[in-house]
Motif scaffolding. Structure first.
Motif, PDB file in Angstrom:
ATOM      1  N   SER A  27       0.872  -1.258  -0.190  1.00 57.23           N
ATOM      2  CA  SER A  27       0.026   0.053   0.008  1.00 57.23           C
ATOM      3  C   SER A  27       0.853   1.366   0.002  1.00 57.23           C
ATOM      4  O   SER A  27       0.684   2.098  -0.698  1.00 57.23           O
ATOM      5  CB  SER A  27      -0.785  -0.093   1.198  1.00 57.23           C
ATOM      6  OG  SER A  27      -1.759  -0.896   1.230  1.00 57.23           O
ATOM      7  N   GLU A  30       2.587   2.003  -3.649  1.00 59.15           N
ATOM      8  CA  GLU A  30       1.849   2.601  -4.634  1.00 59.15           C
ATOM      9  C   GLU A  30       1.777   4.047  -4.481  1.00 59.15           C
ATOM     10  O   GLU A  30       1.940   4.775  -5.501  1.00 59.15           O
ATOM     11  CB  GLU A  30       0.399   2.259  -4.218  1.00 59.15           C
ATOM     12  CG  GLU A  30      -0.647   2.764  -5.229  1.00 59.15           C
ATOM     13  CD  GLU A  30      -2.002   2.124  -5.568  1.00 59.15           C
ATOM     14  OE1 GLU A  30      -2.517   2.016  -6.323  1.00 59.15           O
ATOM     15  OE2 GLU A  30      -2.286   1.526  -4.310  1.00 59.15           O
ATOM     16  N   ALA A  59      -1.399   1.669 -10.257  1.00 55.96           N
ATOM     17  CA  ALA A  59      -2.842   1.278 -10.066  1.00 55.96           C
ATOM     18  C   ALA A  59      -3.290   0.332 -11.458  1.00 55.96           C
ATOM     19  O   ALA A  59      -3.942  -0.585 -11.444  1.00 55.96           O
ATOM     20  CB  ALA A  59      -3.318   2.231  -9.881  1.00 55.96           C
ATOM     21  N   THR A  62      -2.067  -3.150 -11.372  1.00 55.68           N
ATOM     22  CA  THR A  62      -2.887  -4.002 -10.323  1.00 55.68           C
ATOM     23  C   THR A  62      -4.366  -4.235 -11.120  1.00 55.68           C
ATOM     24  O   THR A  62      -4.662  -5.250 -11.132  1.00 55.68           O
ATOM     25  CB  THR A  62      -3.054  -3.087  -9.196  1.00 55.68           C
ATOM     26  OG1 THR A  62      -1.907  -3.099  -8.516  1.00 55.68           O
ATOM     27  CG2 THR A  62      -4.251  -3.862  -8.147  1.00 55.68           C
ATOM     28  N   ALA A  63      -4.923  -3.200 -11.588  1.00 53.64           N
ATOM     29  CA  ALA A  63      -6.193  -3.387 -11.981  1.00 53.64           C
ATOM     30  C   ALA A  63      -6.506  -4.299 -13.338  1.00 53.64           C
ATOM     31  O   ALA A  63      -7.476  -4.936 -13.635  1.00 53.64           O
ATOM     32  CB  ALA A  63      -6.780  -1.886 -12.732  1.00 53.64           C
ATOM     33  N   GLY A 113       2.934  -2.948  -9.394  1.00 52.13           N
ATOM     34  CA  GLY A 113       1.715  -3.161  -9.488  1.00 52.13           C
ATOM     35  C   GLY A 113       1.063  -4.288  -9.460  1.00 52.13           C
ATOM     36  O   GLY A 113       0.135  -4.828  -8.948  1.00 52.13           O
ATOM     37  N   GLY A 117      -1.122  -6.338  -6.807  1.00 51.79           N
ATOM     38  CA  GLY A 117      -2.376  -6.854  -7.089  1.00 51.79           C
ATOM     39  C   GLY A 117      -2.614  -8.234  -6.741  1.00 51.79           C
ATOM     40  O   GLY A 117      -3.718  -8.700  -6.152  1.00 51.79           O
ATOM     41  N   TRP A 341     -11.111  -1.776  -6.911  1.00 54.78           N
ATOM     42  CA  TRP A 341     -10.566  -0.828  -5.957  1.00 54.78           C
ATOM     43  C   TRP A 341      -9.636   0.080  -6.473  1.00 54.78           C
ATOM     44  O   TRP A 341      -9.435   1.241  -6.363  1.00 54.78           O
ATOM     45  CB  TRP A 341      -9.842  -1.644  -4.673  1.00 54.78           C
ATOM     46  CG  TRP A 341      -9.514  -0.682  -3.610  1.00 54.78           C
ATOM     47  CD1 TRP A 341      -8.636   0.069  -3.522  1.00 54.78           C
ATOM     48  CD2 TRP A 341     -10.297  -0.705  -2.311  1.00 54.78           C
ATOM     49  NE1 TRP A 341      -8.367   0.796  -2.218  1.00 54.78           N
ATOM     50  CE2 TRP A 341      -9.462   0.243  -1.550  1.00 54.78           C
ATOM     51  CE3 TRP A 341     -11.328  -1.468  -1.625  1.00 54.78           C
ATOM     52  CZ2 TRP A 341      -9.717   0.272  -0.302  1.00 54.78           C
ATOM     53  CZ3 TRP A 341     -11.366  -1.265  -0.385  1.00 54.78           C
ATOM     54  CH2 TRP A 341     -10.685  -0.166   0.432  1.00 54.78           C
ATOM     55  N   ASN A 342      -8.657  -0.541  -7.336  1.00 53.02           N
ATOM     56  CA  ASN A 342      -7.728   0.283  -8.220  1.00 53.02           C
ATOM     57  C   ASN A 342      -8.333   1.119  -9.219  1.00 53.02           C
ATOM     58  O   ASN A 342      -7.647   2.185  -9.609  1.00 53.02           O
ATOM     59  CB  ASN A 342      -6.610  -0.746  -8.589  1.00 53.02           C
ATOM     60  CG  ASN A 342      -5.743  -1.018  -7.289  1.00 53.02           C
ATOM     61  OD1 ASN A 342      -4.744  -0.427  -7.143  1.00 53.02           O
ATOM     62  ND2 ASN A 342      -5.934  -2.190  -6.765  1.00 53.02           N
TER      63      ASN A 342
END
Length: 396
Positions: A27, A30, A59, A62-63, A113, A117, A341-342
Motif C-alpha cells: 500500500s 503505491e 494502479a 494492479t487493475a 503494481g 495486485g 478498488w484500483n
C-alpha cells in the motif's frame, strides 16, 4: 487433543502480522512517489506531471492483471504464490531505486503494481483460511491494518526519508522490508492448498453468485468517493487556509482509522451490514461538515476524525463481504474487488481533477455526499446476500 483443539480456535498471531506487513508495504509503495516527486523527476529527467504517472501505472498494473493472474494461479499453493508475488515486488522496487531511465522506471512500477495486485487478491482470503470461523473477521481486520498505517504514517515517513537521504533510499528500504517479510512468511505462515482444477469456476461466472455484485458495486463507488477527497485533501485544506496542517489532519484521520479497524474487527462477525452502513454514514457526516465549514480548524479536525472512524474499517468490511458472498469462489471475488478498488483509485484522481477544474475544491465533499447515497441504497437493499443482517458462519 483438547490442547490441539484449543490451538485451532485461536488466531495465528505469528502469521497474521506478517501478512499485515505485506499489505502495509504494497500500500505504501503505491503512493510513495507522490511524496518525493520533485527529486524523482529531476533525477530521471522528466517533468513532475510525467513522473506523477508512476502512481497511475502502478494502479493500472494492479487493475489489469489481478483477475487474470488470480485465475491463472488458482491451483498454486498459497504460500508459494505469496512468496513469488513478494519477490517480484522486491525486484521491482530495487529497479525503481537504481533506474535513471523513465521507461525502465515506469516498467518497474507496472511490475510492482502487478505483484501487489496478486498479493492483495490473495491476502484477505489467506487470512480467512488461517483463522477459525468465529475469528475470521478479526483476522482480516489485523491484516488490513496495513492500509491505514501506510496512508497515515508510512507516506509521511517515506517522504521524510526521501528528503533526508534521497528518494532512492526510500525505495531501497521498501526492498529491505519486503525481504524481511519474505523471511517472516517462510518462518511463520502455514501453507494452504490452491483450488483443484475440476473445482474452478470462470471468473465472470462468480458475478452470478448471489451477493457478489452488490459488494463490488459498493466497493467501486465507496472507494471512488473516498479517493476524490483524499487525493486532493491538501488542495482542499489550502482553500480553507490550512494547507500547512495537511500532515496533522491526515494524522488525525489515520489515528481514527486504527480505532475503526479495531472496533470493526471485534464486531464484524455479527454486524457486517450494520457496520458498513455506519461507515458510510460517518464518512458522509465528515463530508457534510467539510462542505459547510468556513475553515474552523476544530471542525476540520473533527471531520477528519469522523472520516477516519468511517473509512478505517471499510477495507476489512468489503473484503469480508466479498469473501462471504463468494463462498467457495472467494478468491475470484477478492480478485474482482482488488481490480475495482484500483480502478476507483485511478478514477478518483481523474474525477477529482475534472471537478477541481470545473467547480473548484469546494465541490469535493459534495461529490462524496452524492456518491455515498447509492452506496447506502445498495447496502440496505442487499439484505439477503452481500450485506446480510446476520453473517453466515460457514467457511470459504
Amino acid at each position: 487433543m483438547d490442547h490441539d483443539r484449543t490451538q485451532d480456535q485461536r488466531l495465528p498471531l505469528a502469521a497474521l502480522p506478517a501478512l499485515a506487513t505485506a499489505v502495509f508495504i504494497t500500500s505504501l509503495t503505491e503512493t510513495l512517489p507522490a511524496g518525493v516527486l520533485p527529486a524523482m523527476s529531476a533525477d530521471v529527467n522528466v517533468g513532475e506531471s510525467a513522473m506523477g504517472q508512476s502512481v497511475t501505472i502502478y494502479a493500472i498494473g494492479t487493475a489489469l492483471t489481478a483477475i487474470p493472474l488470480t485465475a491463472a494461479t488458482a491451483g498454486w499453493r498459497r504460500k508459494r504464490l505469496l512468496l513469488t508475488a513478494m519477490a517480484a515486488f522486491a525486484a521491482a522496487n530495487t529497479v525503481t531505486a537504481v533506474s535513471a531511465s523513465f521507461p525502465l522506471t515506469m516498467l518497474a512500477r507496472f511490475v510492482a503494481g502487478v505483484a501487489a495486485g496478486l498479493a492483495w487478491a490473495l491476502l484477505a482470503g489467506y487470512a480467512r483460511r488461517l483463522a477459525p470461523v468465529h475469528l475470521q473477521g478479526r483476522a482480516i481486520a489485523i491484516v488490513m491494518t496495513g492500509i491505514p498505517v501506510a496512508l497515515s504514517l508510512g507516506v509521511p515517513a517515506g517522504t521524510f526519508l526521501g528528503k533526508a537521504l534521497g528518494w532512492q533510499v526510500s525505495f531501497l528500504i521498501m526492498t529491505g522490508l519486503t525481504l524481511v517479510v519474505i523471511a517472516w512468511i517462510i518462518a511463520t505462515v502455514p501453507d494452504q492448498p490452491g483450488q483443484r482444477q475440476d473445482g474452478r469456476t470462470p471468473m465472470l461466472r462468480t458475478l452470478r453468485v448471489p451477493g457478489v455484485t452488490p459488494v463490488l458495486v459498493v466497493t467501486l463507488v465507496f472507494v471512488l468517493a473516498h479517493t476524490i477527497l483524499y487525493t486532493y485533501i491538501a488542495t482542499f485544506l489550502d482553500r480553507l487556509g490550512m494547507g500547512g496542517s495537511t500532515d496533522l489532519v491526515l494524522l488525525v484521520f489515520g489515528g481514527a482509522s486504527l480505532v475503526s479497524i479495531w472496533y470493526v474487527g471485534a464486531h464484524i462477525h455479527r454486524r457486517l451490514r450494520t457496520l458498513t452502513i455506519a461507515s458510510a454514514l460517518l464518512v458522509a457526516g465528515a463530508a457534510a461538515i467539510l462542505a459547510l465549514t468556513a475553515g474552523s480548524p476544530a471542525l476540520v479536525y473533527g471531520a477528519a476524525a469522523l472520516w477516519g472512524l468511517g473509512w478505517g474499517g471499510v477495507p476489512t468490511l468489503l473484503q469480508t463481504a466479498a469473501g462471504d458472498a463468494g463462498g467457495e469462489w472467494a478468491d475470484a471475488a477478492q480478485a474482482m474487488l482488488v481490480t475495482l478498488w484500483n480502478v476507483a483509485m485511478a478514477g478518483g484522481g481523474v474525477v477529482g481533477g475534472i471537478l477541481l477544474g470545473l467547480l473548484g475544491s469546494a465541490s469535493f465533499p459534495w461529490s462524496v455526499l452524492a456518491l455515498l447515497a447509492p452506496v447506502l441504497a445498495v447496502v440496505v437493499a442487499a439484505r439477503a446476500h452481500g450485506f446480510p443482517a446476520e453473517r453466515a458462519t460457514s467457511t470459504a
